[in-house]
Design a protein around this motif. Structure first.
Motif, PDB file in Angstrom:
ATOM      1  N   SER A  86      -6.498 -93.137  52.432  1.00 41.63           N
ATOM      2  CA  SER A  86      -5.246 -93.687  51.893  1.00 41.63           C
ATOM      3  C   SER A  86      -5.115 -93.386  50.407  1.00 41.63           C
ATOM      4  N   THR A  87      -6.221 -93.484  49.687  1.00 42.43           N
ATOM      5  CA  THR A  87      -6.214 -93.172  48.251  1.00 42.43           C
ATOM      6  C   THR A  87      -5.886 -91.706  48.031  1.00 42.43           C
ATOM      7  N   TRP A  88      -6.409 -90.835  48.897  1.00 41.42           N
ATOM      8  CA  TRP A  88      -6.126 -89.400  48.760  1.00 41.42           C
ATOM      9  C   TRP A  88      -4.638 -89.129  48.948  1.00 41.42           C
ATOM     10  N   HIS A  89      -4.025 -89.738  49.948  1.00 41.55           N
ATOM     11  CA  HIS A  89      -2.590 -89.550  50.168  1.00 41.55           C
ATOM     12  C   HIS A  89      -1.777 -90.037  48.974  1.00 41.55           C
ATOM     13  N   ARG A  90      -2.093 -91.226  48.516  1.00 43.08           N
ATOM     14  CA  ARG A  90      -1.276 -91.846  47.467  1.00 43.08           C
ATOM     15  C   ARG A  90      -1.468 -91.180  46.112  1.00 43.08           C
ATOM     16  N   ASP A  91      -2.712 -90.953  45.736  1.00 37.97           N
ATOM     17  CA  ASP A  91      -2.991 -90.494  44.369  1.00 37.97           C
ATOM     18  C   ASP A  91      -3.028 -88.983  44.219  1.00 37.97           C
ATOM     19  N   HIS A  92      -3.187 -88.247  45.308  1.00 45.57           N
ATOM     20  CA  HIS A  92      -3.390 -86.806  45.188  1.00 45.57           C
ATOM     21  C   HIS A  92      -2.364 -85.991  45.991  1.00 45.57           C
ATOM     22  N   LEU A  93      -2.279 -86.229  47.286  1.00 46.30           N
ATOM     23  CA  LEU A  93      -1.393 -85.407  48.116  1.00 46.30           C
ATOM     24  C   LEU A  93       0.071 -85.528  47.710  1.00 46.30           C
ATOM     25  N   ASP A  94       0.565 -86.751  47.638  1.00 46.29           N
ATOM     26  CA  ASP A  94       1.995 -86.946  47.353  1.00 46.29           C
ATOM     27  C   ASP A  94       2.387 -86.320  46.023  1.00 46.29           C
ATOM     28  N   HIS A  95       1.582 -86.541  45.008  1.00 50.30           N
ATOM     29  CA  HIS A  95       1.916 -86.009  43.678  1.00 50.30           C
ATOM     30  C   HIS A  95       1.852 -84.480  43.672  1.00 50.30           C
ATOM     31  N   THR A  96       0.829 -83.913  44.325  1.00 53.58           N
ATOM     32  CA  THR A  96       0.694 -82.454  44.325  1.00 53.58           C
ATOM     33  C   THR A  96       1.868 -81.784  45.028  1.00 53.58           C
ATOM     34  N   LEU A  97       2.267 -82.304  46.192  1.00 55.42           N
ATOM     35  CA  LEU A  97       3.383 -81.703  46.912  1.00 55.42           C
ATOM     36  C   LEU A  97       4.696 -81.848  46.147  1.00 55.42           C
ATOM     37  N   LEU A  98       4.866 -82.964  45.464  1.00 60.31           N
ATOM     38  CA  LEU A  98       6.085 -83.128  44.662  1.00 60.31           C
ATOM     39  C   LEU A  98       6.162 -82.077  43.563  1.00 60.31           C
ATOM     40  N   GLN A  99       5.032 -81.766  42.959  1.00 61.81           N
ATOM     41  CA  GLN A  99       5.020 -80.771  41.887  1.00 61.81           C
ATOM     42  C   GLN A  99       5.172 -79.354  42.434  1.00 61.81           C
ATOM     43  N   LEU A 100       4.459 -79.030  43.510  1.00 60.34           N
ATOM     44  CA  LEU A 100       4.505 -77.670  44.043  1.00 60.34           C
ATOM     45  C   LEU A 100       5.857 -77.348  44.679  1.00 60.34           C
ATOM     46  N   ARG A 101       6.457 -78.314  45.360  1.00 57.46           N
ATOM     47  CA  ARG A 101       7.673 -78.036  46.114  1.00 57.46           C
ATOM     48  C   ARG A 101       8.918 -78.573  45.422  1.00 57.46           C
ATOM     49  N   ALA A 102       8.794 -78.808  44.133  1.00 61.95           N
ATOM     50  CA  ALA A 102       9.967 -79.227  43.361  1.00 61.95           C
ATOM     51  C   ALA A 102      10.930 -78.048  43.214  1.00 61.95           C
ATOM     52  N   PRO A 103      12.216 -78.312  43.077  1.00 65.35           N
ATOM     53  CA  PRO A 103      13.186 -77.213  42.922  1.00 65.35           C
ATOM     54  C   PRO A 103      12.892 -76.321  41.733  1.00 65.35           C
ATOM     55  N   ASP A 104      12.260 -76.863  40.709  1.00 64.72           N
ATOM     56  CA  ASP A 104      11.919 -76.054  39.539  1.00 64.72           C
ATOM     57  C   ASP A 104      10.410 -75.811  39.449  1.00 64.72           C
ATOM     58  N   GLY A 105       9.711 -75.940  40.566  1.00 66.42           N
ATOM     59  CA  GLY A 105       8.269 -75.750  40.590  1.00 66.42           C
ATOM     60  C   GLY A 105       7.872 -74.291  40.657  1.00 66.42           C
ATOM     61  N   PRO A 106       6.605 -74.003  40.917  1.00 59.76           N
ATOM     62  CA  PRO A 106       6.124 -72.611  40.895  1.00 59.76           C
ATOM     63  C   PRO A 106       6.722 -71.737  41.985  1.00 59.76           C
ATOM     64  N   PHE A 107       7.277 -72.348  43.064  1.00 63.18           N
ATOM     65  CA  PHE A 107       7.852 -71.558  44.154  1.00 63.18           C
ATOM     66  C   PHE A 107       9.378 -71.508  44.093  1.00 63.18           C
ATOM     67  N   ALA A 108       9.950 -71.919  42.997  1.00 65.90           N
ATOM     68  CA  ALA A 108      11.404 -72.051  42.909  1.00 65.90           C
ATOM     69  C   ALA A 108      12.126 -70.741  43.199  1.00 65.90           C
ATOM     70  N   ALA A 109      11.553 -69.619  42.758  1.00 66.23           N
ATOM     71  CA  ALA A 109      12.261 -68.338  42.897  1.00 66.23           C
ATOM     72  C   ALA A 109      11.764 -67.504  44.062  1.00 66.23           C
ATOM     73  N   CYS A 110      10.843 -68.038  44.861  1.00 67.11           N
ATOM     74  CA  CYS A 110      10.190 -67.192  45.864  1.00 67.11           C
ATOM     75  C   CYS A 110      11.117 -66.752  46.982  1.00 67.11           C
ATOM     76  N   THR A 111      12.105 -67.557  47.342  1.00 73.16           N
ATOM     77  CA  THR A 111      12.977 -67.159  48.436  1.00 73.16           C
ATOM     78  C   THR A 111      14.052 -66.183  48.004  1.00 73.16           C
ATOM     79  N   THR A 112      14.156 -65.900  46.711  1.00 72.68           N
ATOM     80  CA  THR A 112      15.149 -64.936  46.233  1.00 72.68           C
ATOM     81  C   THR A 112      14.489 -63.777  45.516  1.00 72.68           C
ATOM     82  N   SER A 113      13.624 -64.062  44.561  1.00 74.55           N
ATOM     83  CA  SER A 113      12.948 -63.007  43.819  1.00 74.55           C
ATOM     84  C   SER A 113      11.576 -63.501  43.410  1.00 74.55           C
ATOM     85  N   PRO A 114      10.531 -63.135  44.120  1.00 70.55           N
ATOM     86  CA  PRO A 114       9.202 -63.621  43.797  1.00 70.55           C
ATOM     87  C   PRO A 114       8.695 -63.146  42.458  1.00 70.55           C
TER      88      PRO A 114
END
Length: 223
Positions: free
Chosen positions: A144-172
């Motif tokens: 439960s601690t892993w989900h709350r403190d690590h997983l949720d925050h990491t996915l929010l950062q990686l899959r944010a609209p302005d995150g590291p993958f923001a341009a991958c579907t148009t121009s990597p």
């Protein structure tokens, strides 16, 4: 000193013969001299840590060197490649099948995440925390601690609209370091060989020794 009780005779003082006093004084003097000699000897022993002159031989066994860091960005060469391959296995077979969701412009993803340094760093940190907090020693609340403190925050950062993958579907190649893109023919490619017109949603390369992950429908698979 208590007062003498009425009716009782006063005790007579104890008298020691003179010859006994001389013997007592002589014995006391010898004892004091011996104590002083012992003190001098102890001081000498303390000053000389090894009075016999014995020196322990130096160990010829080299002590094992502990790694400078367990973080993947501190590694290089073969060590980095091996750690990245292990991370890719976990991402492909544990993280994505369970937590992968549909891809959209507001929630992007790139299966070439291993070419994004920020993604590698964040996913590696997430994996390290998973190893620790899913261990039996972490207790019942570890997952439960892993989900709350690590997983949720990491996915929010990686899959944010302005995150590291923001341009991958148009121009990597967009938003990368200078020199990380090249031209092949008339089309622009990034360092990983992806065309700017291509979708960046593809499989992890076989060089990482990871079995290809079969998505269900479009985007990432449903849990």
């Amino acid at each position: 000193m208590s007062e003498p009780i009425a009716g009782l005779p006063e005790p007579e003082p104890i008298r020691v013969p003179d010859e006994d006093l001389d013997d007592l004084a002589s014995t006391l003097a010898r004892t004091i001299a011996e104590v002083r000699q012992h003190g001098v000897l102890l001081d000498r022993l303390g000053a000389d840590a090894d009075p016999l002159g014995y020196e322990e031989p130096e160990s010829t066994e080299a002590e094992p060197e502990s790694p400078a860091s367990v973080f993947i960005l501190a590694m290089g060469g073969a060590e980095y490649a091996a750690e990245l391959a292990a991370l890719a296995n976990w991402v492909t077979h544990v993280l994505l099948p369970t937590y992968g969701r549909e891809i959209s412009s507001t929630r992007p993803w790139c299966s070439h995440w291993h070419e994004h340094q920020e993604a590698v760093a964040r996913l590696h940190g997430l994996w390290l925390a998973w190893q620790q907090l899913t261990d039996a020693e972490a207790g019942l609340t570890g997952p439960s601690t892993w989900h709350r403190d690590h997983l949720d925050h990491t996915l929010l950062q990686l899959r944010a609209p302005d995150g590291p993958f923001a341009a991958c579907t148009t121009s990597p190649a967009r938003g990368r370091e200078p020199g990380q893109e090249r031209r092949v023919g008339g089309d622009r490619h990034d360092a990983g060989g992806h065309s700017a017109s291509e979708d960046c949603i593809s499989q992890v390369p076989s060089s990482l020794s990871v079995r290809p992950f079969a998505p269900q429908g479009e985007g990432l698979p449903h849990p």
